[in-house]
Scaffold this active site. Structure first.
Site, short mmCIF file in Angstrom:
data_model
loop_
_atom_site.label_atom_id
_atom_site.label_comp_id
_atom_site.label_asym_id
_atom_site.label_seq_id
_atom_site.Cartn_x
_atom_site.Cartn_y
_atom_site.Cartn_z
N CYS A 62 -83.92 13.34 -23.90
CA CYS A 62 -83.89 13.91 -25.25
C CYS A 62 -83.25 15.30 -25.19
O CYS A 62 -83.57 16.10 -24.32
CB CYS A 62 -85.32 14.00 -25.79
SG CYS A 62 -85.36 14.68 -27.46
N CYS A 66 -88.63 20.90 -26.50
CA CYS A 66 -90.07 21.05 -26.76
C CYS A 66 -90.78 21.27 -25.42
O CYS A 66 -90.75 20.38 -24.55
CB CYS A 66 -90.61 19.80 -27.45
SG CYS A 66 -89.56 19.26 -28.82
N CYS A 69 -92.95 18.66 -23.53
CA CYS A 69 -92.56 17.24 -23.49
C CYS A 69 -91.85 16.81 -22.21
O CYS A 69 -90.83 17.38 -21.83
CB CYS A 69 -91.67 16.92 -24.70
SG CYS A 69 -91.33 15.15 -24.80
N CYS A 106 -97.30 1.73 -33.14
CA CYS A 106 -96.47 2.92 -33.35
C CYS A 106 -95.36 2.96 -32.31
O CYS A 106 -95.63 2.94 -31.11
CB CYS A 106 -97.30 4.18 -33.18
SG CYS A 106 -98.79 4.19 -34.16
N ARG A 269 -106.90 11.70 -36.17
CA ARG A 269 -106.78 10.92 -34.92
C ARG A 269 -107.01 11.78 -33.69
O ARG A 269 -106.34 12.81 -33.51
CB ARG A 269 -105.40 10.25 -34.83
CG ARG A 269 -105.29 9.38 -33.56
CD ARG A 269 -104.04 8.53 -33.49
NE ARG A 269 -103.90 7.72 -34.67
CZ ARG A 269 -102.87 7.78 -35.50
NH1 ARG A 269 -101.88 8.59 -35.25
NH2 ARG A 269 -102.81 7.02 -36.56
#
Ligand code: SAM
Ligand code: DTB
Ligand code: SF4
Length: 322
Positions: A62, A66, A69, A106, A269
Site C-alpha cells: 500500500c 499509516c 499498518c 468484511c 465493535r
C-alpha cells in the site's frame, strides 16, 4: 453525583462538547459502566453480540504511510503481499465464515483508493457474498461520489473507513492523506445510502484528549455511524509503532463505555487487539456495551483469537452470537 436510571435515558445527541466527553472519562469506573450498561439495555439485547469475519482481498504494497499498518510499502514487515484474490477464493472464505456463524463478511484491500476496474471485480465479490445470505462490508480506502453510488447499486451493506484518532494527533500517524479526505469519503458513503462503519485505534501513543477528540468527531456525525470499531493497536514489527507502550486496559474499557453512551443505537465493535486481551477484559468490554466482534483466526493480516476460544468465552458469558 448520583443519577437515576431514568435520568440516564437519552435520545441520540449530536451536540456533545469535548468537555462533556472528557467529564465522562473522569467518572468513577462503576458509575460509568452502570450508565453505559443502562443505555445499552435500552437499545440492545445485552446478551447478543454481532459477529463479523474479515478477509484481506488484496494484501500489502500500500502506498500510504499509516504508522500502525503492516501493509504499507514504506515499512519492512514480514508481510507476504498478495494481489487481488480470485472470486472463487473469496466465495470459499465467505462460505466458511457463514458456517462458523458470521452474519457479516468484511473484505479489506490495501489500497489508497480503488481504481474503477478493481472496483468492478470487487463488486462481483459483493454480489457473490450477498447471494450466500451474508451482509457485506468493504474497506478499500478513499472513495469518490460515483464509486460510492456504484457500490450502493451493487447492494453493498456497509463501508468501513476509520478516522483512526483525533484531528490533532492524526498528522503524527499519517501524512499521505488528510483528516478532511477521510471525512469526505465518509460523506460520499453516507450520501449514497450505504451504512457507515467508522471508528479508530487506541494505544498509538495518543493522549486521553486525543481519544476525546476522536469520539467527538464520531458523535457529531449525523446520523452516528451504524457501526463503530474500537481497535487496540496491534503492534507489528517493522512499523514505526512497533514498540509503543502497552495500553491501559481500564482506559480501553472506559472508551468502549463512553462510545456506547455517546452513540446509543450504534454497534460498538471490540475490534483488533483481542489477542492481547484477557477473557476478563473482553467481558468488561461487553458489559460496557461492546456488541460486535471480528470472529475467525485472522483479522486482515494479524492473528485474532481462535474461533473455538471465542465460542467457549461466549458460552461462559451466556452470549448469543448473531
Ligand atoms: N486501506 C484501507 C484504509 O486504510 O482505509 C482499508 C484497510 S485498513 C487496514 C483498515 C483499518 O484497519 C485502518 O483504518 C485501521 O484503523 C485498522 N488497522 C490497520 N492496522 C492496524 C493495526 N496494526 N492495529 C489496529 N488497527 C489497525
Ligand atoms: C477495523 O476497524 N479494524 C479491522 C477492519 N476495520 C478492517 C482491521 C484491523 C486490522 C488489524 C491489522 C491487520 O490484521 O492487518
Ligand atoms: Fe494502506 Fe489502509 Fe494500511 Fe493505511 S491502513 S497503509 S491505507 S492498508
Amino acid at each position: 453525583m448520583k443519577q437515576s436510571a431514568q435520568a440516564m435515558t437519552q435520545a441520540s445527541r449530536y451536540d456533545w462538547r469535548r468537555e462533556e466527553i472528557a467529564e465522562l472519562y473522569e467518572r468513577p469506573f462503576a458509575d460509568l459502566l452502570f450508565q453505559a450498561q443502562t443505555v445499552h439495555r435500552q437499545h440492545f439485547d445485552p446478551n447478543a453480540v454481532q459477529v463479523s469475519t474479515l478477509l484481506s482481498i488484496k494484501t500489502g504494497k500500500c502506498p500510504e504511510d499509516c504508522a500502525y499498518c503492516p501493509q504499507s510499502v514504506r515499512f519492512e514487515t514480514e508481510l507476504q503481499p498478495e494481489p487481488l484474490l480470485p472470486l472463487d477464493e473469496v466465495i470459499a472464505a465467505a462460505e466458511r465464515a457463514k458456517q462458523n456463524g458470521a452474519s457479516r463478511f468484511c473484505m479489506g484491500a490495501a489500497w489508497r483508493s480503488p481504481k474503477d476496474r478493481d472496483l468492478e471485480q470487487v463488486i462481483d465479490m459483493v454480489e457473490a457474498v450477498k447471494d450466500l445470505g451474508l451482509e457485506t462490508c468493504l474497506t478499500l480506502g478513499m472513495l469518490n461520489e460515483a464509486q460510492a453510488k456504484r457500490l450502493k447499486d451493487a447492494g453493498l451493506d456497509y463501508y468501513n473507513h476509520n478516522l483512526d484518532t483525533s484531528p490533532e494527533f492524526y498528522n503524527d500517524i499519517i501524512t499521505t492523506r488528510t483528516y478532511q479526505d477521510r471525512l469526505e469519503t465518509l460523506h460520499h458513503v453516507r450520501s449514497a445510502g450505504i451504512n457507515v462503519c467508522c471508528g479508530g485505534i487506541l494505544g498509538m501513543g495518543e493522549s486521553r484528549a486525543d481519544r476525546v477528540g476522536l469520539l467527538h468527531e464520531l458523535v457529531i456525525q449525523q446520523p452516528h455511524p451504524e457501526s463503530v470499531p474500537i481497535n487496540m493497536l496491534v503492534r507489528v514489527q517493522g512499523t514505526p509503532l512497533e514498540s509503543v507502550e502497552d495500553f491501559d486496559p481500564i482506559e480501553f474499557v472506559r472508551t468502549i463505555a463512553i462510545a456506547r453512551i455517546l452513540m446509543p443505537t450504534s454497534y460498538v465493535r471490540l475490534s483488533a487487539g483481542r489477542e492481547e486481551m484477557s477473557d476478563e477484559m473482553q467481558a468488561l468490554c461487553f458489559l460496557a456495551g461492546a456488541n460486535s466482534i471480528f470472529y475467525g483466526e485472522k483479522l486482515l493480516t494479524t492473528p485474532n483469537p481462535a474461533a473455538m476460544h471465542d465460542k467457549v468465552l461466549f458460552e461462559k458469558l451466556g452470549i448469543q452470537p448473531v
